[in-house]
Design an enzyme around this catalytic site. Structure first.
Site, PDB file in Angstrom:
ATOM      1  N   ASP A   7       1.166  -1.203   0.095  1.00  0.00           N
ATOM      2  CA  ASP A   7       0.380  -0.152  -0.089  1.00  0.00           C
ATOM      3  C   ASP A   7       0.954   1.319   0.413  1.00  0.00           C
ATOM      4  O   ASP A   7       2.175   0.643  -0.033  1.00  0.00           O
ATOM      5  CB  ASP A   7      -0.660  -0.048   0.947  1.00  0.00           C
ATOM      6  CG  ASP A   7      -1.705   0.956   1.350  1.00  0.00           C
ATOM      7  OD1 ASP A   7      -2.388   1.666   0.537  1.00  0.00           O
ATOM      8  OD2 ASP A   7      -1.594   1.611   3.219  1.00  0.00           O
ATOM      9  N   ASP A   9      -0.236   5.472   0.947  1.00  0.00           N
ATOM     10  CA  ASP A   9      -0.551   6.324   1.888  1.00  0.00           C
ATOM     11  C   ASP A   9      -0.334   5.580   3.358  1.00  0.00           C
ATOM     12  O   ASP A   9      -0.980   4.782   3.548  1.00  0.00           O
ATOM     13  CB  ASP A   9      -2.152   6.680   1.757  1.00  0.00           C
ATOM     14  CG  ASP A   9      -1.993   7.861   0.201  1.00  0.00           C
ATOM     15  OD1 ASP A   9      -1.767   8.863   0.194  1.00  0.00           O
ATOM     16  OD2 ASP A   9      -1.870   6.733  -1.197  1.00  0.00           O
ATOM     17  N   ASP A 169      -1.361  -0.769   6.033  1.00  0.00           N
ATOM     18  CA  ASP A 169      -1.896   0.109   7.395  1.00  0.00           C
ATOM     19  C   ASP A 169      -3.594   0.618   8.030  1.00  0.00           C
ATOM     20  O   ASP A 169      -3.472   1.047   8.737  1.00  0.00           O
ATOM     21  CB  ASP A 169      -1.353   1.063   7.134  1.00  0.00           C
ATOM     22  CG  ASP A 169      -1.960   2.725   6.471  1.00  0.00           C
ATOM     23  OD1 ASP A 169      -1.863   3.540   6.595  1.00  0.00           O
ATOM     24  OD2 ASP A 169      -3.092   1.487   5.147  1.00  0.00           O
TER      25      ASP A 169
END
Length: 220
Positions: A7, A9, A169
């Site tokens: 991922d 961001d 995240d």
């Protein structure tokens, strides 16, 4: 080839400052001033542009779905114009990426950021060439947590989608990996790090120095 898909961001880079600045551009145009605060709203920022607009409007009891849709293109334009003012890569991120590549893994990105913005950001940060694939929110007809973007990122990186791991995240990343039948590793150093253990990923990542060993243990 086995692949490690990241991922973007909140995982590879802290993009929250520039995202919040773009959202506040919209709120100022609405006459609300700077609604979001970088120090306390980073977690909201990493949920995406529409979430920022929604949450900001809710704080002023002015939520309107049509307003969110109308200002979302404004937010994207503002963000594209100042995409790397505050954004920083997390410590050790690119060292881990290079170590994984040197160990023979394919490395790619699967993000819910629009593809053009993800390409622009990584190019500005000087690291785009380190990733063999890039799948964004609008690359395919579906986005995470649908598993197909993850599988496509693995394929474009030269790998078998059945033998990859997703580094992320959020619950979105956890659910994406689960839907694809592959392990997930969730980082604990982002704004929502304290909540990651409750999602029960296959591993938690406290620092990028530990990632190559975790990947080896999970997918060989």
């Amino acid at each position: 080839m086995r692949t490690v898909i990241f991922d973007l961001d909140g995982t590879l880079a802290d993009t929250s400052g520039d995202l919040i600045a773009a959202a506040n551009t919209c709120f100022r145009q609405m006459g609300l001033g700077d609604v979001l605060v970088p120090q306390s709203d980073a977690g909201i920022a990493l949920r995406g542009g529409k979430t920022m607009l929604r949450r900001g409007l809710e704080r002023h009891a002015r939520f309107d779905a049509d307003v969110v849709e109308r200002y979302y293109p404004v937010l994207l334009e503002a963000y594209a114009g100042a995409i790397d003012v505050h954004t920083v890569l997390y410590p050790g991120a690119m060292q881990a990426v290079r170590a994984l590549r040197d160990a023979g893994y394919g490395v790619g990105i699967c993000t819910n950021k629009p593809e053009a913005l993800a390409e622009l950001l990584l190019t500005r940060l000087g690291v785009r060439e380190q990733f063999a694939s890039m799948v964004g929110a609008d690359t395919l007809p579906v986005r995470k947590p649908d598993p197909e973007p993850l599988r496509e990122a693995a394929r474009r990186a030269g790998g078998d989608p059945a033998h990859c791991v997703l580094i992320g995240d959020s619950d979105t990343d956890r659910n994406t990996a689960a839907a694809a039948g592959v392990p997930s590793v969730l980082v604990t150093f982002g704004p929502s790090g304290a909540d990651m253990a409750a999602l029960k990923p296959e591993a938690l990542l406290h620092h990028f120095d530990d990632l190559p060993a975790i990947v080896s243990e999970l997918i060989g």
